[in-house]
Motif scaffolding. Structure first.
Motif, PDB file in Angstrom:
ATOM      1  N   HIS A   1     -12.740   0.820  55.188  1.00  0.00           N
ATOM      2  CA  HIS A   1     -11.927  -0.405  55.131  1.00  0.00           C
ATOM      3  C   HIS A   1     -12.789  -1.664  55.106  1.00  0.00           C
ATOM      4  CE1 HIS A   1      -8.673   2.340  56.149  1.00  0.00           C
ATOM      5  NE2 HIS A   1      -9.353   2.715  57.224  1.00  0.00           N
ATOM      6  N   ALA A   2     -14.001  -1.553  54.566  1.00  0.00           N
ATOM      7  CA  ALA A   2     -14.914  -2.701  54.568  1.00  0.00           C
ATOM      8  C   ALA A   2     -14.333  -3.890  53.809  1.00  0.00           C
ATOM      9  CB  ALA A   2     -16.254  -2.293  53.963  1.00  0.00           C
ATOM     10  N   ASP A   3     -13.378  -3.639  52.905  1.00  0.00           N
ATOM     11  CA  ASP A   3     -12.768  -4.745  52.160  1.00  0.00           C
ATOM     12  C   ASP A   3     -11.881  -5.628  53.033  1.00  0.00           C
ATOM     13  OD1 ASP A   3     -10.937  -2.687  52.524  1.00  0.00           O
ATOM     14  OD2 ASP A   3      -9.901  -3.075  50.629  1.00  0.00           O
ATOM     15  N   ARG A   4     -11.635  -5.215  54.273  1.00  0.00           N
ATOM     16  CA  ARG A   4     -10.823  -6.031  55.173  1.00  0.00           C
ATOM     17  C   ARG A   4     -11.646  -7.042  55.964  1.00  0.00           C
ATOM     18  NH1 ARG A   4      -7.151  -1.229  57.968  1.00  0.00           N
ATOM     19  NH2 ARG A   4      -6.233  -0.388  56.030  1.00  0.00           N
ATOM     20  N   ILE A   5     -12.965  -6.908  55.946  1.00  0.00           N
ATOM     21  CA  ILE A   5     -13.810  -7.834  56.693  1.00  0.00           C
ATOM     22  C   ILE A   5     -13.860  -9.165  55.964  1.00  0.00           C
ATOM     23  CG2 ILE A   5     -16.138  -8.252  57.593  1.00  0.00           C
ATOM     24  CD1 ILE A   5     -16.531  -5.228  57.735  1.00  0.00           C
ATOM     25  N   ASP A   6     -13.539 -10.253  56.674  1.00  0.00           N
ATOM     26  CA  ASP A   6     -13.463 -11.557  56.019  1.00  0.00           C
ATOM     27  C   ASP A   6     -14.195 -12.654  56.780  1.00  0.00           C
ATOM     28  OD1 ASP A   6     -11.806 -11.821  58.184  1.00  0.00           O
ATOM     29  OD2 ASP A   6      -9.983 -12.267  57.044  1.00  0.00           O
ATOM     30  N   VAL A   7     -15.117 -12.272  57.668  1.00  0.00           N
ATOM     31  CA  VAL A   7     -15.919 -13.255  58.404  1.00  0.00           C
ATOM     32  C   VAL A   7     -17.390 -12.929  58.175  1.00  0.00           C
ATOM     33  CG1 VAL A   7     -14.135 -13.627  60.152  1.00  0.00           C
ATOM     34  CG2 VAL A   7     -15.921 -11.894  60.539  1.00  0.00           C
ATOM     35  N   PRO A   8     -18.297 -13.891  58.411  1.00  0.00           N
ATOM     36  CA  PRO A   8     -19.729 -13.639  58.198  1.00  0.00           C
ATOM     37  C   PRO A   8     -20.249 -12.490  59.058  1.00  0.00           C
ATOM     38  CG  PRO A   8     -19.312 -15.991  58.378  1.00  0.00           C
ATOM     39  CD  PRO A   8     -18.029 -15.310  58.747  1.00  0.00           C
ATOM     40  N   VAL A   9     -21.143 -11.701  58.472  1.00  0.00           N
ATOM     41  CA  VAL A   9     -21.694 -10.528  59.150  1.00  0.00           C
ATOM     42  C   VAL A   9     -23.211 -10.521  58.975  1.00  0.00           C
ATOM     43  CG1 VAL A   9     -21.671  -8.014  59.322  1.00  0.00           C
ATOM     44  CG2 VAL A   9     -19.583  -9.230  58.665  1.00  0.00           C
ATOM     45  N   LEU A  10     -23.902 -10.238  60.071  1.00  0.00           N
ATOM     46  CA  LEU A  10     -25.349 -10.013  60.035  1.00  0.00           C
ATOM     47  C   LEU A  10     -25.602  -8.541  60.322  1.00  0.00           C
ATOM     48  CD1 LEU A  10     -28.343 -10.921  60.000  1.00  0.00           C
ATOM     49  CD2 LEU A  10     -28.103 -11.450  62.441  1.00  0.00           C
TER      50      LEU A  10
ATOM     51  N   ALA B   1     -20.356  -3.833  50.069  1.00  0.00           N
ATOM     52  CA  ALA B   1     -18.925  -4.144  50.065  1.00  0.00           C
ATOM     53  C   ALA B   1     -18.685  -5.618  50.341  1.00  0.00           C
ATOM     54  CB  ALA B   1     -18.206  -3.281  51.099  1.00  0.00           C
ATOM     55  N   LEU B   2     -19.467  -6.204  51.234  1.00  0.00           N
ATOM     56  CA  LEU B   2     -19.323  -7.636  51.521  1.00  0.00           C
ATOM     57  C   LEU B   2     -19.771  -8.466  50.322  1.00  0.00           C
ATOM     58  CD1 LEU B   2     -20.745  -7.668  55.169  1.00  0.00           C
ATOM     59  CD2 LEU B   2     -18.340  -7.780  54.480  1.00  0.00           C
ATOM     60  N   ALA B   3     -20.874  -8.063  49.700  1.00  0.00           N
ATOM     61  CA  ALA B   3     -21.381  -8.805  48.548  1.00  0.00           C
ATOM     62  C   ALA B   3     -20.385  -8.774  47.395  1.00  0.00           C
ATOM     63  CB  ALA B   3     -22.724  -8.217  48.114  1.00  0.00           C
ATOM     64  N   ALA B   4     -19.732  -7.653  47.196  1.00  0.00           N
ATOM     65  CA  ALA B   4     -18.779  -7.524  46.087  1.00  0.00           C
ATOM     66  C   ALA B   4     -17.612  -8.487  46.222  1.00  0.00           C
ATOM     67  CB  ALA B   4     -18.274  -6.083  46.007  1.00  0.00           C
ATOM     68  N   ARG B   5     -17.295  -8.860  47.467  1.00  0.00           N
ATOM     69  CA  ARG B   5     -16.154  -9.758  47.695  1.00  0.00           C
ATOM     70  C   ARG B   5     -16.587 -11.173  48.052  1.00  0.00           C
ATOM     71  NH1 ARG B   5     -14.155  -8.300  52.167  1.00  0.00           N
ATOM     72  NH2 ARG B   5     -12.218  -9.480  51.890  1.00  0.00           N
ATOM     73  N   GLY B   6     -17.892 -11.434  48.033  1.00  0.00           N
ATOM     74  CA  GLY B   6     -18.373 -12.772  48.312  1.00  0.00           C
ATOM     75  C   GLY B   6     -18.275 -13.183  49.769  1.00  0.00           C
ATOM     76  N   VAL B   7     -18.242 -12.218  50.685  1.00  0.00           N
ATOM     77  CA  VAL B   7     -18.187 -12.533  52.112  1.00  0.00           C
ATOM     78  C   VAL B   7     -19.599 -12.891  52.576  1.00  0.00           C
ATOM     79  CG1 VAL B   7     -17.653 -11.655  54.413  1.00  0.00           C
ATOM     80  CG2 VAL B   7     -16.239 -10.984  52.455  1.00  0.00           C
ATOM     81  N   PRO B   8     -19.780 -14.021  53.272  1.00  0.00           N
ATOM     82  CA  PRO B   8     -21.118 -14.392  53.736  1.00  0.00           C
ATOM     83  C   PRO B   8     -21.726 -13.290  54.600  1.00  0.00           C
ATOM     84  CG  PRO B   8     -19.583 -16.213  54.016  1.00  0.00           C
ATOM     85  CD  PRO B   8     -18.764 -15.021  53.642  1.00  0.00           C
ATOM     86  N   HIS B   9     -22.985 -12.961  54.325  1.00  0.00           N
ATOM     87  CA  HIS B   9     -23.624 -11.893  55.086  1.00  0.00           C
ATOM     88  C   HIS B   9     -25.129 -11.998  54.932  1.00  0.00           C
ATOM     89  CE1 HIS B   9     -23.560 -10.304  50.996  1.00  0.00           C
ATOM     90  NE2 HIS B   9     -24.613  -9.559  51.354  1.00  0.00           N
ATOM     91  N   GLU B  10     -25.833 -11.356  55.837  1.00  0.00           N
ATOM     92  CA  GLU B  10     -27.281 -11.179  55.736  1.00  0.00           C
ATOM     93  C   GLU B  10     -27.591  -9.728  56.082  1.00  0.00           C
ATOM     94  OE1 GLU B  10     -29.804 -14.059  57.751  1.00  0.00           O
ATOM     95  OE2 GLU B  10     -28.065 -15.385  57.962  1.00  0.00           O
TER      96      GLU B  10
END
Length: 511
Positions: free
Chosen positions: A434-443, A464-473
């Motif tokens: 369900h990684a597509d449900r994450i909508d906050v920045p993640v490190l 999965a975060l990169a594919a949806r443009g969710v801020p992450h590192e």
């Protein structure tokens, strides 16, 4: 070493089958050349701990559990007669640390009452094989609404010791740790005033002196001699006082959750050289310990002071499934990993905000390994946290089940369910599903050589975060495995986390 004889937990991992048991190792060094350490227990594919030799040297008690169970689920005490090889079973539930009171009386910790309390076993006379030695008779010895015992993740921790005169020094855990002196003959007990209040181990005794290690709410980790008659406490190593201006003691707090009370420790921001603007609530990090069958005790922490001295509070949560609050609290997680732990950390975060302690818009969640699993699962749930930090967190349960080591081979059976019967649950619970449900920045912080949670798990979340443009590192540390060990990695990871929260919460971090 007991009575000049050396007994040890022995493992033979050379073949396809792994064998373990208790062995006596010759003290003349001969085992170094001819592998002459002799098995003294009935060895097998299970696990063993706490060998203890009777005063007359004829019997050895030890703890044993099968590879299908974790030791806090079921572990037994067995007594082997060293000459005849006959075995006396001791009826128990989740036993720990057998200690002899006499040649036929054995003390041990067990949680048959719902808490790890001390019990007494009376051992029958030896019956040589093939006759069967009758089981020991047992009875509660010292009962308290606290634990003298804990999760047996490592060998060597000792929760109590018997003095020469029959008095007992024991750890009592109920959230934090206390050490008590018990006189069974007089029916009295009193608490010893010690700086150690967390992760306490009763390492050795001599006369009226006790060697104790642990950490404290107001001191660093240390080692102390305690004279139980004079109450004199002598620091051997460590135990330096923490500066309350920079590292104030944690407060034990409790929140209402959907499964009952949720216990935690609150470390509020403190810096004698800085103050927050009037009316501004601080950001917070909700910490999730690993395990998950483990425990935090509110000890002073340089790592937490790194955050609190920079204006960020820390809430360390003992979610349902944690030790230190009794078996019922620990068993909340049975079959519910990814549900109860998530509910509890969310309830703790919301409770902190509702109490006016934390800024509800600036609460992050952080954890490693099993704690990272809860971090990712809570972010999938959504709504409670504004950011997440996962260190080598579990993202795919089926991969964890296939990659894990012997000790935890069947751990997930109790936490989730057996495979393949529960495969649908493994898929549904996994954050990766369900990684597509994450909508906050993640490190995401990861060791490149991690064999328990390989980089592919963190990288799948990253993709999965990169594919949806969710801020992450995503930071990969070469040479690190499951848990960061190198000083430069520890420094870099903390600074990376602070920069990440500064970017997310809109402040300029001071590294």
């Amino acid at each position: 070493m007991q009575q000049g004889r050396l007994f040890a937990v022995r493992e033979d991992l050379r073949g396809k089958e792994h064998w373990r048991g208790i062995a006596e190792i010759p003290t003349d060094g001969s085992a170094a050349d001819d592998d002459s350490a002799a098995w003294v227990s009935h060895y097998g594919s299970g696990f063993y701990a706490h060998p203890s030799l009777s005063p007359d040297g004829t019997r050895l008690a030890y703890v044993q559990w099968t590879e299908q169970r974790m030791p806090w689920e079921h572990a037994r005490v067995a007594v082997v007669h060293l000459e005849s090889g006959s075995l006396t079973p001791v009826p128990c539930r989740a036993a720990l640390q057998p200690e002899w009171l006499s040649d036929d009386e054995l003390l041990y910790a067990d949680d048959a009452t719902g808490r790890w309390n001390l019990h007494l076993a009376r051992i029958a006379e030896d019956t040589p094989p093939p006759a069967q030695t009758p089981p020991a008779t047992t009875e509660p010895f010292l009962l308290a609404d606290a634990d003298t015992g804990g999760a047996l993740w490592v060998l060597g921790t000792r929760w109590y010791a018997v003095l020469d005169d029959g008095r007992i020094v024991a750890v009592r855990t109920n959230g934090g740790d206390a050490v008590v002196l018990i006189d069974p003959a007089a029916g009295t007990e009193r608490r010893l005033e010690l700086p150690a209040t967390a992760e306490v181990s009763i390492d050795d005794v001599s006369g009226s002196r006790v060697l104790i290690s642990g950490a404290g709410a107001e001191v660093s980790r240390g080692l102390w001699f305690v004279d139980v008659d004079s109450d004199e406490v002598t620091a051997i190593r460590g135990g330096e006082p923490a500066d309350p201006g920079w590292c104030p003691p944690a407060r034990a707090v409790t929140f209402d959750g959907p499964h009952g009370a949720v216990h935690a420790f609150d470390y509020r921001p403190a810096n004698p050289d800085a103050t927050a603007p009037d009316g501004e609530l601080p950001p917070y990090i909700v910490m999730v310990h690993g395990g998950p069958t483990s425990h935090v005790s509110g000890a002073a922490s340089d790592a937490y002071a790194y955050w609190t001295s920079r204006g960020i509070g820390v809430l360390d949560v003992n979610y349902g499934g944690s030790t230190g609050y009794g078996r019922a609290y620990r068993k909340r997680l049975d079959g519910q990993w990814g549900v109860v732990d998530v509910d509890d950390v969310i309830a703790a975060a919301q409770g902190l905000a509702e109490a006016g302690v934390a800024d509800p818009a600036r609460i992050a969640i952080k954890g490693g390994s099993a704690g990272g699993w809860t971090v990712l699962s809570a972010l999938v749930r959504g709504g409670a946290f504004a950011a997440g930090i996962s260190r080598y967190g579990v993202a795919d349960l089926r991969m964890l089940a296939s990659d894990t080591h012997d000790f935890e081979k069947h751990y997930l059976n109790g936490l989730v369910g057996p495979l393949p019967e529960a495969e649908a649950v493994y898929i549904a619970r996994s954050p990766l599903t369900h990684a597509d449900r994450i909508d906050v920045p993640v490190l995401l912080l990861q060791g490149a050589d991690d064999k328990v949670v390989p980089p592919s798990q963190s990288e799948a979340i990253r993709d999965a975060l990169a594919a949806r443009g969710v801020p992450h590192e995503y930071v990969l540390y070469p040479g690190e495995g499951h848990g960061f060990r190198r000083a430069e990695t520890i420094v870099s990871s903390l600074q990376t986390e602070l920069r990440f929260l500064g970017t997310t919460f809109g402040f300029e971090p001071r590294l």
